[in-house]
Each structure stands twice: as C-alpha cells, then as structure tokens.
Design a protein around this motif. Structure first.
Motif, PDB file in Angstrom:
ATOM      1  N   GLU A 125     113.698  14.324  19.025  1.00 25.20           N
ATOM      2  CA  GLU A 125     114.637  14.299  17.890  1.00 25.20           C
ATOM      3  C   GLU A 125     113.898  14.268  16.540  1.00 25.20           C
ATOM      4  O   GLU A 125     114.246  15.016  15.623  1.00 25.20           O
ATOM      5  N   ARG A 167     113.936  17.308  13.809  1.00 22.69           N
ATOM      6  CA  ARG A 167     114.500  17.132  12.473  1.00 22.69           C
ATOM      7  C   ARG A 167     113.454  17.317  11.371  1.00 22.69           C
ATOM      8  O   ARG A 167     113.807  17.580  10.230  1.00 22.69           O
ATOM      9  N   ARG A 188     121.319  19.526  11.763  1.00 25.47           N
ATOM     10  CA  ARG A 188     120.556  18.792  12.785  1.00 25.47           C
ATOM     11  C   ARG A 188     119.091  19.199  12.817  1.00 25.47           C
ATOM     12  O   ARG A 188     118.304  18.624  13.556  1.00 25.47           O
ATOM     13  N   TYR A 237     110.811   4.424  12.847  1.00 27.38           N
ATOM     14  CA  TYR A 237     110.844   3.516  14.001  1.00 27.38           C
ATOM     15  C   TYR A 237     112.068   3.811  14.875  1.00 27.38           C
ATOM     16  O   TYR A 237     111.991   3.839  16.089  1.00 27.38           O
ATOM     17  N   LEU A 238     113.194   4.018  14.205  1.00 26.89           N
ATOM     18  CA  LEU A 238     114.424   4.328  14.952  1.00 26.89           C
ATOM     19  C   LEU A 238     114.291   5.684  15.637  1.00 26.89           C
ATOM     20  O   LEU A 238     114.603   5.817  16.828  1.00 26.89           O
ATOM     21  N   MET A 239     113.810   6.667  14.892  1.00 28.09           N
ATOM     22  CA  MET A 239     113.711   8.020  15.448  1.00 28.09           C
ATOM     23  C   MET A 239     112.758   8.076  16.637  1.00 28.09           C
ATOM     24  O   MET A 239     112.970   8.833  17.573  1.00 28.09           O
ATOM     25  N   ARG A 240     111.705   7.246  16.577  1.00 29.83           N
ATOM     26  CA  ARG A 240     110.696   7.289  17.647  1.00 29.83           C
ATOM     27  C   ARG A 240     111.135   6.524  18.889  1.00 29.83           C
ATOM     28  O   ARG A 240     110.470   6.607  19.925  1.00 29.83           O
ATOM     29  N   ARG A 241     112.174   5.748  18.778  1.00 29.18           N
ATOM     30  CA  ARG A 241     112.626   5.026  19.973  1.00 29.18           C
ATOM     31  C   ARG A 241     113.994   5.535  20.451  1.00 29.18           C
ATOM     32  O   ARG A 241     114.718   4.823  21.138  1.00 29.18           O
ATOM     33  N   LEU A 242     114.288   6.757  20.105  1.00 31.76           N
ATOM     34  CA  LEU A 242     115.515   7.371  20.607  1.00 31.76           C
ATOM     35  C   LEU A 242     115.278   7.900  22.022  1.00 31.76           C
ATOM     36  O   LEU A 242     114.174   8.330  22.344  1.00 31.76           O
ATOM     37  N   PRO A 243     116.298   7.893  22.849  1.00 33.75           N
ATOM     38  CA  PRO A 243     116.133   8.474  24.188  1.00 33.75           C
ATOM     39  C   PRO A 243     115.799   9.977  24.116  1.00 33.75           C
ATOM     40  O   PRO A 243     115.212  10.518  25.021  1.00 33.75           O
ATOM     41  N   GLN A 244     116.192  10.625  23.023  1.00 30.43           N
ATOM     42  CA  GLN A 244     115.874  12.045  22.847  1.00 30.43           C
ATOM     43  C   GLN A 244     114.485  12.124  22.221  1.00 30.43           C
ATOM     44  O   GLN A 244     114.331  12.007  21.002  1.00 30.43           O
ATOM     45  N   ARG A 245     113.510  12.349  23.066  1.00 25.84           N
ATOM     46  CA  ARG A 245     112.099  12.270  22.684  1.00 25.84           C
ATOM     47  C   ARG A 245     111.752  13.147  21.480  1.00 25.84           C
ATOM     48  O   ARG A 245     110.940  12.775  20.645  1.00 25.84           O
TER      49      ARG A 245
END
Lengths: 170, 244
Positions: A120, A124, A10, A110-118
C-alpha cells in the motif's frame, strides 16, 4: 467516471493534493510538448532552408543546391524532447516527496507500514508518479514518431541522408 | 500469545537498544512497560511491529509477524501515526477498508465521549485531542494486541484519568495492552503486570497481584530494581555546595 477518479486517488498518498499534482503534470506535459514542437519546427525549417540557394530578390525565388543533403533525424531533433526528460525528473523527485509526506506532522508511515496490504505505501508513493511518468514517455514517443513523419514529409526528394538515424555527420 | 525470544537491536552507530529481550505476553493482559529514557521501550514496540529490523524471534501465537497477521497488532505512538491532513471520518473509512475487524461502534462512541470533531482535519486538533485520536484509532482497529507508546504525553491529568477509566470499561477479555509510560503511579491501578527495561534488557517482570501480596507499590519495585539511591540528590547537592 467518479470511480475512475477514486481509483486514481489511490495512487497518491492519503490527503495529498493529488488532483493538483495531476493538473500540474498535465500542464508540464503540454508545455513540454509545445516547446518540443516549436523547437523542432525551427530546426527542421532551418535545415530545409539550408538546402536551397537564393536565385532572385524574392524569398520564393530559390533553387535546390545540387547534392545538398538534410542532416540526419537525430541531428534535426536535437534537444527538442529534453523538456520531457526534465518533466520525468521532476516526477521522480515527486515520488520522494510522496514518501517524505508521510513524515510531515506525524509518522503516518508507521501506519502504512503495518497495513495488511504490504504494498500500500509503495503503491501510494510510486503509483501516481509511475503513471504520470508513463504518460510523459508516451507523449514523448508519440511526438518522436510525428516529428519523424514530418522530417520525411518535408525533406525534398533526393535530399535524405544515406543514414537518417546517424547521430553525427549527415 | 506474543513471544519475544532473545530480541536484539543495534543501531547503525553501534549503540545497543535491545540486548536479548525475552518476554511473553498473553491474551487479555494489561502490561505496563517501564524504563528510563533510552531503556529500549520504543525500540521494543517498533521491533514487534516490524518497523525496525532486529535479531531474535518475535512470534504471535507461534507465527512470525507478517502482513497476514499484522492486523492483530495496533499501535498508538506519541509520534502520532495518523494523517494530519485527513479528517477523523476519512481515517475511519481508511481503517474500515484496511482492517476487516475495525470496530466502528467503538470508534463512534469514543469520538463522541471525547467530543472530537469528525469532519475537521486532525492537524487542527489540540495536542490532547491528537493524542486521544491516536489512541482511539489503536483501540478501534480491532487488534488483539494494542501497543501504546507514551500515548498521553501532553494530556492533562483529568484527560488521562478519563482515558484509563474508559479503557478499563471498553476492553474485551481477549484484548491485550502493552503500555509504555513514565507515569508509574498513575497507571499502577490500571495495569496487571509491570515489565521494566533497563539498558535494553528486561530488568524486572512482576504482576501487580504479586506486588500486592508482597505489600509493595509499583514505585518501590521500580526503585529496587533500578537500585535507585534515594540520597543521590542530597549527596550531589552537598558535594556541589562544598566545592563552591
């Protein structure tokens, strides 16, 4: 054990060959340590040799030169730990590679930046490198201490310089 | 309700992508976002998702979009936002972990419908399959507002038709779609509202019901809004041939 590995994964980008990176870093660390040990032994041995003068034909026939002093510890150490610095630089560059990985073949950033876990994406991209960097710093610190103990142990009595930490002179 | 108030976006070079966009999209709407290349469609979506900085206000049910409510928005882009090295199954696990409202059943059903392999890395998919997978992820995230930016670029007509039908079949009443596409005629029976962007501004905003009442098609509306000159090509050709 498996959960520890999962936790480690992770700290690297999804789909990134993180186990290869960890193995590579471990190899680089071991190589750096080996080179550092070799270089330090050579420099310490040379410095100790310089304290003696030959009195006979055989190598063991030698006397301590009166008033001779060892160079300071930093001078003996020289660039023995430089390989760790190189490894650290490579790890820092790898964290950039982690970020760029998210733009290869798709824009997974794009996916990583719109995760609820700011955090993340940052975790990673930087987490694994930070952990390996910490291991590198720890290994360098341990060797630094061990080398100093060796320096004190192998320096003949009365040959220690007044300031063992002096960067120049000695 | 997704509210955009006076949203402006200027890129570093000084070009204005969005020039004071005001727009409200309510729950359950299926909105087509149209405009020429460079009109600001993609920029608008990226601003809504917080992928680009902007001036103005964007709010979701009165609240600014933050990590607290970002899961209510999903995004399918022609640039693709999946991880090429991961399998579809690994994507499902990742989404399930990060999006509490992930619709596993819908994901499985759509994967099955489009016959996409669950255990293969997504990079080995065909272009059409990659687009399908991108849209499947957006639809399965459990979002209330699903933003799609040219999601079917590269898919054949049958594939796209299938998707529109499936979409209409699976969407729940509160799910909202904002679909950016150039395929006007194809989506006109699928959308309920058309928003036209032109040079970073909302140049037109009409429901398909209003269009029907006026006896106009979506293409007519677009041409009128853009003041499209039908004789443009023939005049240009005439001038060109005269010169030669």
């Amino acid at each position: 054990m498996r959960t520890k590995w999962e936790a480690l994964s992770r700290l690297f980008p999804l789909g990134w060959p993180w186990s290869r990176e960890v193995a590579g870093a471990a190899g680089a660390l071991a190589g750096s340590a080996l080179l550092a040990v070799c270089l330090f032994i050579y420099r310490l041995g040379s410095a100790v040799d310089d304290l003696y003068r030959q009195t006979g034909r055989h190598a063991w026939e030698q006397d301590l030169i009166p008033g001779a002093l060892m160079p300071s510890y930093p001078q003996i150490l020289g660039g023995a730990l430089i390989f760790f610095a190189a490894a650290a630089l490579a790890l820092a560059l790898l964290s950039i590679a982690h970020f760029l990985y998210h733009r290869q073949g798709a824009r997974s950033d794009y996916l990583m930046r719109r995760l609820p876990q700011r955090w993340e994406l940052a975790r990673r991209c930087l987490g694994g490198s930070a952990l390996l960097l910490a291991c590198t710093a720890l290994a360098a610190a341990i060797l630094f201490g061990l080398f100093f103990i060796c320096y004190l142990a192998f320096t003949p009595a009365g040959c220690l310089p007044p300031d063992v930490w002096a960067a120049t002179g000695g | 309700m997704l509210d955009l108030k006076n949203v402006k976006k200027t890129y570093l070079g000084g070009s204005t992508a969005l020039d004071g966009v005001n727009l409200s999209i309510g729950p359950g709407e299926i909105v087509g976002l149209f405009g020429e290349n460079g009109a600001g469609k993609t920029t608008l979506m990226k601003c809504i998702l917080g992928l680009l900085r902007y001036q103005g206000e964007i709010a979701l049910d009165g609240q600014p979009i933050t990590p607290k409510n970002i899961a209510r928005l999903s995004f399918a882009t022609c640039e693709h936002s999946y991880f090429p090295a991961l399998t579809a199954g690994a994507h499902r696990d990742f989404y399930q972990e990060h999006f509490p409202r992930f619709r596993g059943k819908r994901f499985a059903a759509l994967m099955d419908f489009f016959q996409l392999p669950m255990g293969k890395a997504v990079r080995s998919f065909s272009t059409g399959q990659k687009n399908q997978f991108e849209v499947i992820l957006a639809l399965s995230q459990g979002a209330d507002y699903i933003l799609m930016d040219e999601p079917f670029a590269g898919n054949d007509i049958f594939n796209r038709e299938d998707f529109y039908k499936v979409l209409l079949g699976i969407l729940e009443p509160e799910e909202t779609i904002l679909l950016s596409t150039h395929l006007l005629e194809e989506v006109q029976h699928f959308i309920g509202r058309a928003v036209l962007l032109h040079q970073g501004k909302v140049a037109g905003d009409i429901t398909t019901l209003e269009l029907e009442e006026q006896g106009r098609g979506l293409m007519d509306f677009v041409k009128e809004t853009y003041q499209y000159k039908a004789d443009r090509v023939s005049r240009a050709l005439g001038e060109l041939t005269d010169r030669e």
